[in-house]
Scaffold this active site. Structure first.
Site, PDB file in Angstrom:
ATOM      1  N   GLY A 124     -63.553   1.130  15.721  1.00  0.00           N
ATOM      2  CA  GLY A 124     -65.003   1.282  15.785  1.00  0.00           C
ATOM      3  C   GLY A 124     -65.631   0.210  16.652  1.00  0.00           C
ATOM      4  N   ASP A 167     -70.717   1.314  14.470  1.00  0.00           N
ATOM      5  CA  ASP A 167     -71.082   0.744  13.172  1.00  0.00           C
ATOM      6  C   ASP A 167     -72.331  -0.121  13.308  1.00  0.00           C
ATOM      7  OD1 ASP A 167     -69.916  -0.111  10.265  1.00  0.00           O
ATOM      8  OD2 ASP A 167     -70.853  -1.833  11.261  1.00  0.00           O
ATOM      9  N   TYR A 176     -79.468  -4.941  10.852  1.00  0.00           N
ATOM     10  CA  TYR A 176     -79.217  -5.454  12.208  1.00  0.00           C
ATOM     11  C   TYR A 176     -80.403  -5.296  13.151  1.00  0.00           C
ATOM     12  CZ  TYR A 176     -74.283  -5.114  10.667  1.00  0.00           C
ATOM     13  OH  TYR A 176     -73.107  -5.207   9.981  1.00  0.00           O
ATOM     14  N   LYS A 192     -75.952   1.139   6.825  1.00  0.00           N
ATOM     15  CA  LYS A 192     -75.763   0.510   5.512  1.00  0.00           C
ATOM     16  C   LYS A 192     -77.088   0.324   4.780  1.00  0.00           C
ATOM     17  CE  LYS A 192     -71.948  -1.996   7.673  1.00  0.00           C
ATOM     18  NZ  LYS A 192     -72.379  -2.142   9.067  1.00  0.00           N
ATOM     19  N   HIS A 239     -74.414  -2.108   1.538  1.00  0.00           N
ATOM     20  CA  HIS A 239     -74.076  -3.240   2.406  1.00  0.00           C
ATOM     21  C   HIS A 239     -73.460  -4.414   1.625  1.00  0.00           C
ATOM     22  CE1 HIS A 239     -75.404  -5.180   6.467  1.00  0.00           C
ATOM     23  NE2 HIS A 239     -74.254  -5.658   6.061  1.00  0.00           N
ATOM     24  N   ASN A 278     -68.219  -5.153   1.352  1.00  0.00           N
ATOM     25  CA  ASN A 278     -68.183  -6.472   0.705  1.00  0.00           C
ATOM     26  C   ASN A 278     -67.969  -6.384  -0.810  1.00  0.00           C
ATOM     27  OD1 ASN A 278     -68.811  -8.138   3.147  1.00  0.00           O
ATOM     28  ND2 ASN A 278     -70.707  -6.929   3.081  1.00  0.00           N
ATOM     29  N   ALA A 294     -65.498  -8.624  11.649  1.00  0.00           N
ATOM     30  CA  ALA A 294     -65.143  -9.994  12.085  1.00  0.00           C
ATOM     31  C   ALA A 294     -63.646 -10.076  12.375  1.00  0.00           C
ATOM     32  CB  ALA A 294     -65.547 -11.035  11.037  1.00  0.00           C
ATOM     33  N   ALA A 295     -63.084  -8.995  12.903  1.00  0.00           N
ATOM     34  CA  ALA A 295     -61.636  -8.916  13.144  1.00  0.00           C
ATOM     35  C   ALA A 295     -61.165  -9.898  14.207  1.00  0.00           C
ATOM     36  CB  ALA A 295     -61.257  -7.495  13.557  1.00  0.00           C
ATOM     37  N   LYS A 319     -66.314  -5.988  30.344  1.00  0.00           N
ATOM     38  CA  LYS A 319     -64.880  -6.270  30.491  1.00  0.00           C
ATOM     39  C   LYS A 319     -64.187  -6.288  29.124  1.00  0.00           C
ATOM     40  CE  LYS A 319     -61.749  -9.820  32.403  1.00  0.00           C
ATOM     41  NZ  LYS A 319     -61.262 -10.576  31.241  1.00  0.00           N
ATOM     42  N   ARG A 320     -64.805  -6.970  28.169  1.00  0.00           N
ATOM     43  CA  ARG A 320     -64.175  -7.083  26.837  1.00  0.00           C
ATOM     44  C   ARG A 320     -64.271  -5.781  26.051  1.00  0.00           C
ATOM     45  NH1 ARG A 320     -66.618 -12.318  26.152  1.00  0.00           N
ATOM     46  NH2 ARG A 320     -65.257 -13.911  27.045  1.00  0.00           N
ATOM     47  N   LYS A 372     -64.010  -2.905  27.280  1.00  0.00           N
ATOM     48  CA  LYS A 372     -62.893  -2.102  27.812  1.00  0.00           C
ATOM     49  C   LYS A 372     -61.555  -2.620  27.288  1.00  0.00           C
ATOM     50  CE  LYS A 372     -65.056  -0.438  32.055  1.00  0.00           C
ATOM     51  NZ  LYS A 372     -65.273  -0.656  33.483  1.00  0.00           N
TER      52      LYS A 372
END
Length: 317
Positions: free
Chosen positions: A21, A51, A56, A85, A118, A168, A218-219, A276-277, A279
């Site tokens: 996601g 997500d 947010y 959420k 949430h 959570n 936060a992976a 860039k990131r 992708k």
């Protein structure tokens, strides 16, 4: 079977959720125009799972991005899996649907694919996201989570959310919902902080045993620019062990950290606002970590959260 379906997980209510996601929670310094642009780039790259959350404050921009990509023929609405959420100020059963409707208004969409509680924390209803008293202490509300869940079930039945879940939640809080008399729908997922320094292995095992998907946020660690993130944590992507494995596979540390979750059966959220990131983070399906790599990354676990626990800590025990 489509490429997206092959990379999706089957939820306990029959729907499918893409395993990768695109996360959109951002420090306040990231302009909503950047969020809109990033979501458009993400859809162009191939992300189909987006997500967000009412909290947010970016759902209008996300909705615009999705609608633009539908209008130009890149995707159809049914191709997009969108998660929002329920914020704690809407925990009272009579406010739950209103919380979702506010998100849908911002998005200009008729339904979301997944609606999550949430936090397992209820806050005093009102306009403020974090209601505080004159001493600056958070004003909580006393709402039975099971009654909030019943209102979530009604949102599903009304067609405003295809699936419902939680975020959570610890094992005890999940059990409270699962053991609720008259439960109509189990949570399809539990979205939690999850990365090699906090790999949530026990909670993952429990969720799998109950046919609940775990989604990891936060992976890649988390941005210390966010006001609720601790500033003194080690930077996950600079970890020498992770970097050595990345070098071996000719991948970035971020790609390894993301693929690690996929290989454990965790749906993972990748977040970036640079093209860039965005992708790079999508290029994680064409390599495999060895059992030794997986064991080595498991060994990095420190049960360390990137987030300030003081916020809701005594309500999340």
């Amino acid at each position: 079977m489509s490429f997206t379906r092959l990379l999706s997980v089957h939820l306990n209510d029959g729907h499918f959720m893409p395993m990768l996601g695109f996360g959109t929670s951002a420090p306040r310094k990231v302009a909503t125009s950047n969020v809109e642009e990033a979501v458009q780039v993400a859809i162009d790259v191939g992300y189909r799972h987006i997500d967000s959350a009412y909290l947010y404050l970016n759902e209008e921009a996300i909705g615009q991005a999705i609608r633009k990509k539908i209008a130009n023929g890149t995707v159809k609405r049914k191709d997009i899996f969108y998660t929002t959420k329920l914020w704690g100020t809407f925990s009272r059963p009579e406010l739950v649907q209103r919380g979702l409707e506010l998100s849908l208004q911002e998005l200009q969409l008729s339904y979301v694919n997944l609606y999550l509680i949430h936090y397992p924390v209820s806050l005093q209803p009102g306009k403020k996201f974090i209601p505080v008293d004159s001493q600056g202490k958070i004003i909580f509300d006393t709402v039975d989570l099971c009654s909030t869940w019943e209102a979530m079930e009604k949102c599903k039945e009304a067609g405003l959310a295809k699936s419902i879940g939680v975020s959570n939640f610890n094992r005890r809080q999940l059990e409270m919902i699962l053991n609720k008399p008259g439960l109509k729908y189990k949570p399809v997922c539990n979205q939690v902080e999850c990365h090699p320094y906090l790999n949530q292995s026990k909670l993952l095992e429990y969720c799998k045993s109950k046919d609940i998907v775990m989604t990891g946020y936060a992976a890649l660690g988390s941005d210390p620019g966010k006001e609720w993130v601790k500033t003194d944590n080690p930077v996950l992507l600079e970890d020498p062990v992770l970097n050595a494995i990345a070098e071996k596979h000719r991948r970035t540390p971020a790609q390894v950290a993301l693929h690690y979750q996929l290989q454990r059966g965790v749906v993972v959220l990748a977040k970036s606002f640079t093209e860039k990131r965005i992708k790079e983070n999508f290029q994680i399906f064409d390599f495999q970590l060895t059992p030794e790599d997986m064991k080595t990354i498991d060994g990095l676990n420190k049960n360390m959260s990137y987030f300030e626990n003081s916020f809701f800590s005594h309500h999340l025990d």
